[in-house]
Design an enzyme around this catalytic site. Structure first.
Site: not given
Length: 274
Positions: A2-3, A57, A261
């Site tokens: 979740p961002e 976040k 990433r």
């Protein structure tokens, strides 16, 4: 994972059910998440939920007995239930916040990498102390980004994902924003021009705003509090599209590991200057 848009979606989804309500109890079934769940949660019976807001976040549940800091980690999600539903407990349902009027905020996290911590005041908590500006705020400007990028040799993708520079621009939205700005993810941040910074700030705001409106991105685990998936995945331009044609020029989308990433980009639309 979740961002920012997913966390914002969660915040907007749960707030109407919880703000103004009193906490009856908080049930912790799994005390070991990324960090140990704060023992103070067991003392919050009778606390009134004043506000729920997002910082980076983190979801902040502000009460008159201190604040609860919630991070969804890699696979966490929040759902709203009614005590009357008597819904079966899933093995990944680790925490229930139950209000006196019978609403349950249920935290599900298969990978157990989320966070439920207590702080007297969230804004002074160590976790939030050194964060950069919110990307949708007036503080995040092209001038700010240009100034911060000077003498930074790090790749621009890593640069905009650094929470000390700007919060909440995670991997998905960094890839999408750089594509829309026409900037190669490996460009050294110090080589950004003022014009590129202006374009990049604009598209970061656009991409995040659109994702929030559409309920976030559903790739693996994220589900909105009402049980619906996010829909932004349907309009991703480069993220997760390695080997597919670019929607703008027809070139093949490439992928490369940058800063540990996976990074997706179009080699034609996002040329790296020699």
């Amino acid at each position: 994972m979740p961002e920012l848009p997913e966390v914002e979606t969660s915040m907007r989804g749960i707030s109407p059910y919880l703000v103004g309500q009193k906490i009856k109890e908080i049930i912790v079934r799994q005390p070991k998440l990324r960090w140990a769940v704060s023992s103070e949660l067991s003392t919050m019976q009778g606390a009134t939920i004043i506000e729920i807001y997002r910082r980076a976040k983190y979801l902040i549940i502000q009460t008159d007995k201190g604040d609860i800091l919630v991070h969804l980690g890699m696979s966490g999600s929040l759902g709203i239930l009614s005590v009357k539903e008597n819904k079966a407990i899933d093995k990944h349902d680790h925490i229930d916040l139950i209000t006196e009027n019978g609403v349950i905020l249920r935290y599900n996290d298969p990978r157990k990498f989320g966070t439920w911590l207590w702080a007297e005041q969230a804004e002074t908590a160590e976790l939030l102390a050194n964060l950069g500006p919110e990307p949708l705020s007036e503080a995040f400007t092209s001038g700010y980004l240009f100034e911060k990028s000077r003498n930074k040799t790090v790749a621009v993708k890593n640069f905009i994902m650094n929470n000390a520079i700007v919060v909440g621009v995670g991997n998905i939205y960094a890839c999408e924003s750089l594509f829309m700005a026409g900037i190669h993810p490996e460009l050294a941040a110090q080589n950004l021009t003022a014009k590129q910074c202006e374009r990049l700030v604009t598209v970061i705001k656009e991409v995040l705003t659109k994702a929030i409106i559409q309920g976030g991105t559903t790739l693996k685990d994220f589900i909105q509090p009402d049980g619906k998936p996010g829909y932004f995945a349907q309009v991703l331009q480069v993220y997760g599209r390695k080997g597919e044609e670019c929607n703008d020029c027809g070139s093949i989308i490439e992928a490369k590991v940058i800063g540990q990433r996976n990074s997706f980009y179009c080699p034609k639309c996002q040329r790296l200057p020699k």
